[in-house]
Design a protein around this motif. Structure first.
Motif, short mmCIF file in Angstrom:
data_model
loop_
_atom_site.label_atom_id
_atom_site.label_comp_id
_atom_site.label_asym_id
_atom_site.label_seq_id
_atom_site.Cartn_x
_atom_site.Cartn_y
_atom_site.Cartn_z
N PRO A 1 6.66 12.19 -10.91
CA PRO A 1 7.05 11.78 -9.55
C PRO A 1 6.62 10.35 -9.25
CG PRO A 1 5.99 13.94 -9.53
CD PRO A 1 5.78 13.37 -10.90
N LEU A 2 7.25 9.78 -8.23
CA LEU A 2 6.89 8.43 -7.80
C LEU A 2 5.42 8.35 -7.39
CD1 LEU A 2 9.92 7.39 -5.55
CD2 LEU A 2 9.27 6.35 -7.74
N LYS A 3 4.83 7.20 -7.64
CA LYS A 3 3.45 6.95 -7.21
C LYS A 3 3.47 6.19 -5.88
CE LYS A 3 1.51 6.63 -11.88
NZ LYS A 3 0.80 5.76 -12.85
N ALA A 4 2.51 6.49 -5.03
CA ALA A 4 2.37 5.74 -3.78
C ALA A 4 1.99 4.30 -4.10
CB ALA A 4 1.31 6.39 -2.88
N SER A 5 2.37 3.39 -3.21
CA SER A 5 2.13 1.96 -3.49
C SER A 5 0.65 1.64 -3.59
CB SER A 5 2.78 1.11 -2.40
OG SER A 5 2.10 1.25 -1.18
N SER A 6 -0.19 2.42 -2.91
CA SER A 6 -1.62 2.16 -2.95
C SER A 6 -2.21 2.35 -4.35
CB SER A 6 -2.35 3.07 -1.96
OG SER A 6 -2.12 4.44 -2.27
N MET A 7 -1.47 3.04 -5.23
CA MET A 7 -1.94 3.31 -6.59
C MET A 7 -1.48 2.24 -7.57
SD MET A 7 -1.07 7.39 -6.65
CE MET A 7 -1.71 7.61 -8.32
N LEU A 8 -0.72 1.25 -7.08
CA LEU A 8 -0.09 0.28 -7.98
C LEU A 8 -0.48 -1.15 -7.64
CD1 LEU A 8 3.49 1.81 -7.90
CD2 LEU A 8 1.82 2.07 -9.74
N SER A 9 -0.58 -1.97 -8.66
CA SER A 9 -0.78 -3.40 -8.48
C SER A 9 0.56 -4.06 -8.17
CB SER A 9 -1.38 -4.02 -9.73
OG SER A 9 -0.45 -3.93 -10.81
N ASP A 10 0.53 -5.31 -7.73
CA ASP A 10 1.78 -6.04 -7.48
C ASP A 10 2.62 -6.15 -8.74
OD1 ASP A 10 1.24 -6.37 -4.84
OD2 ASP A 10 0.60 -8.46 -4.98
N SER B 1 6.70 -0.87 1.08
CA SER B 1 7.21 -0.04 2.17
C SER B 1 8.30 0.90 1.68
CB SER B 1 7.75 -0.92 3.30
OG SER B 1 6.72 -1.70 3.88
N ILE B 2 9.21 0.37 0.84
CA ILE B 2 10.29 1.21 0.30
C ILE B 2 9.72 2.34 -0.54
CG2 ILE B 2 12.25 1.25 -1.30
CD1 ILE B 2 12.83 -1.66 -0.39
N LEU B 3 8.77 2.01 -1.39
CA LEU B 3 8.18 3.02 -2.26
C LEU B 3 7.49 4.11 -1.44
CD1 LEU B 3 7.65 3.92 -5.14
CD2 LEU B 3 5.62 2.44 -5.16
N ASP B 4 6.73 3.72 -0.44
CA ASP B 4 6.03 4.71 0.39
C ASP B 4 7.01 5.54 1.21
OD1 ASP B 4 3.58 3.93 -0.57
OD2 ASP B 4 3.20 2.48 1.03
N TRP B 5 8.08 4.91 1.68
CA TRP B 5 9.12 5.67 2.40
C TRP B 5 9.72 6.73 1.48
CZ3 TRP B 5 14.11 7.27 2.51
CH2 TRP B 5 14.67 7.61 3.76
N ALA B 6 10.01 6.35 0.25
CA ALA B 6 10.62 7.29 -0.69
C ALA B 6 9.65 8.43 -1.03
CB ALA B 6 11.04 6.56 -1.96
N CYS B 7 8.36 8.13 -1.10
CA CYS B 7 7.38 9.16 -1.44
C CYS B 7 7.30 10.24 -0.36
CB CYS B 7 5.99 8.53 -1.64
SG CYS B 7 5.82 7.65 -3.21
#
Length: 589
Positions: A449-458, A494-500
């Motif tokens: 599954p997708l990871k939340a943005s807080s778990m990822l570097s730029d 924001s997009i990634l977190d919205w999708a999560c």
């Protein structure tokens, strides 16, 4: 969601024990015989129109623990006689130290000197209670919870707060008439003026006793609220306070509290404060100082608080539960309070028109459905899917939840398929801050599954979004020639977190095969599954050779098949649970 997750973990780890797991009513007031309420979350809301016995259930809960007696609050009089050929009683369940779920019953005992006393009784087979284990069959650690013939009531401290009755000493004296106090307003003002100096001294010196006319007037010692209490009160009320002091007294010839609030610019008592200020003070102080693992019962805590204050109130209640491991049950009509809770924490009570009694709609109720049931205005939650068959499936699953639930959602099929939804629709919804939800076909599901943005570097962020099919060129950005790389990264997060939180997937690879699964048929290849419904529709409609088989014909056949699916079909239940979960995460996110 972090709050909900933290409380769910506490509950699952049994860190709130002793915890009342359920209460049931074989015969009690106007409740349906056998009504049962389970407590599956540290905070539970009782919701329903006026007259659905919410306060009565709170009082029954208050009477569950050892040394508590509901007969102190519900008793027979000539005006309101308790008439029943069968004794009123209720049963609560909790885990003994070994993990065994035990039940204790409290029954109205018709004693000659106290006809309203409720006491524990041995298990009743007629109320579906299990027989007592013999002492030698009982785990040694569980012996503390039983006598020879019955399980004891749960051992919990109780705090009961009725916010319609949280009235300050000044208001009690000034706005209510008492036989021993003059009704004349000038006399009341004179008494307050004379006695206010004594109240002021009690607060100034934090007195624990104060003699006036040969009587100690302080009922509970004056205290200064802690810094954290003051901060929470300020957050709930949207104000900043320097200090708050509180004393319970009868200087005004009535029993009540006086609070003195100090801001950077003012100092004033509850006489000049709003009712919401006083209610917030009493709530925060009572809960902050309650013994650990108390049973907290609150009747309409939203009284006198605006929606922002109600939201902050629930943040406080959640925080205090995490710190002190309380169990909280509240009765409410507030949509703001209900929306702060997961579905399994919302219990909706309704009038049963057939019996005239009160029944429970469900052990788990979506907040929006609860709003509908209590007549609160609410907006439709939007769900977007890939095609008309997916739309019909989602609508059928929503209808299986309840008639009220289906009225809270709007399901729409978006043109362009999954690719268009991911590359155009999701970035747009994110930029608008929409709480809409998207449910794609199962073949679009990502593993892992997708990871939340807080778990990822730029650096890792673009690759995670590209897994979803959203390349950097699809990310919205402002115009102009300035370097917009930081803005692009923010929008990607924001997009990634919205999708999560707002994106889900149907449980089968495609709707055509999911519909076959509803009917107990094995899966086919993607093309074969589509051809199956084409062939079936052609046979069902018996069209002439010159009449073309249209998409509307095929959808009609599929919709007819959906209508025959049972509400308890496992695959349909899975879709229903998906809908409830994604709507809850979308609104909470």
């Amino acid at each position: 969601m972090d709050h909900t997750h933290a409380l769910t973990k506490l509950y699952a780890a049994n860190q709130l024990e002793p915890f009342i797991r359920h209460i049931r009513f074989p015969r009690f007031k106007n409740l349906e015989n056998g009504l049962r309420i389970t407590f599956d979350h540290p905070i539970t809301a009782l919701v329903g129109p006026n007259g659905t016995n919410k306060s009565s259930i709170l009082r029954a809960l208050e009477g569950c623990p050892e040394l508590q007696n509901i007969g102190n609050h519900w008793f027979s009089t000539n005006l309101d006689p308790i008439q029943s050929e069968e004794r009123h009683r209720y049963i609560h369940g909790y885990f003994a130290p070994s993990g065994l779920l035990v039940e204790s019953i409290k029954m109205r005992i018709m004693k000659q000197n106290n006809p309203d006393y409720f006491e524990t009784s041995k298990p009743r087979k007629s109320d579906q209670m299990r027989e007592m284990l013999a002492p030698n069959e009982t785990s040694p650690g569980d012996m503390i919870c039983r006598t020879k013939t019955r399980w004891k009531s749960v051992a919990k401290n109780v705090v009961y707060l009725d916010f319609r009755q949280e009235i300050a000493a000044y208001d009690i004296q000034f706005y209510f008439d008492w036989r021993k106090v003059s009704k004349d307003l000038s006399s009341k003002k004179k008494l307050v003026r004379q006695r206010s100096a004594h109240v002021s001294r009690a607060l100034d010196e934090l007195e624990s006793n104060h003699d006036l006319y040969g009587k100690d007037r302080i009922l509970l010692p004056a205290v200064e609220l802690t810094t954290k209490e003051v901060a929470w009160i300020g957050r709930i009320l949207g104000r900043e306070y320097v200090s708050i002091r509180l004393v319970k007294h009868d200087f005004f010839e009535v029993e009540g509290y006086t609070a003195r609030l100090k801001t950077r610019h003012l100092q004033y008592s509850e006489a000049f404060a709003g009712s919401g200020e006083f209610a917030a003070i009493m709530l925060v102080h009572s809960l902050w100082n309650a013994p650990s693992k108390s049973l907290i019962l609150m009747d309409e805590p939203e009284v006198s608080l605006h929606p922002g204050g109600q939201k902050a109130l629930m943040d406080f209640v959640t925080e205090i539960c995490k710190i002190h491991k309380h169990q909280v049950v509240l009765a409410t009509h507030s949509a703001t309070i209900i929306s702060a809770l997961p579905p399994h924490a919302i219990k909706v009570l309704t009038h049963n028109e057939m019996t005239g009694r009160i029944s429970l709609a469900a052990q788990s109720t979506d907040p929006e459905e609860a709003f509908r049931r209590i007549g609160a205005a609410s907006q439709f939650r939007q769900i977007f899917v890939e095609d008309d068959l997916a739309r019909a499936i989602v609508q059928r699953a929503a209808r299986s939840i309840s008639d009220a639930f289906i009225q809270t959602i709007d399901v729409q099929a978006l043109p362009g398929g999954a690719a268009a939804i991911k590359t155009a629709f999701i970035p747009t919804m994110t930029s608008l801050g929409s709480d809409a939800s998207v449910i794609l076909d199962g073949d679009q599901r990502l593993h892992p599954p997708l990871k939340a943005s807080s778990m990822l570097s730029d650096i890792a962020l673009p690759a995670e979004l590209e897994r979803l099919g959203i390349h950097e060129r699809f990310v919205h950005r402002d115009g102009g020639n300035a370097d917009n790389a930081p803005q692009v990264r923010r929008n990607q997060r924001s997009i990634l977190d919205w999708a999560c939180t707002n994106l889900g997937y149907l449980p089968n690879s495609q709707p055509e095969n999911l519909l076959r699964a509803f009917e107990g048929l094995p899966p086919l290849s993607k093309e074969a599954a589509k051809e199956y419904w084409v062939s079936r529709s052609s046979q069902e409609h018996r069209l002439s050779s010159f009449e073309p088989l249209t998409a509307a014909h095929i959808l009609a056949t599929q919709t007819s098949a959906l209508a025959s699916v049972s509400d308890d079909n496992a695959e349909l239940v899975e879709v229903a649970n998906l809908i409830k979960r994604i709507l809850h995460t979308a609104s909470a996110g």
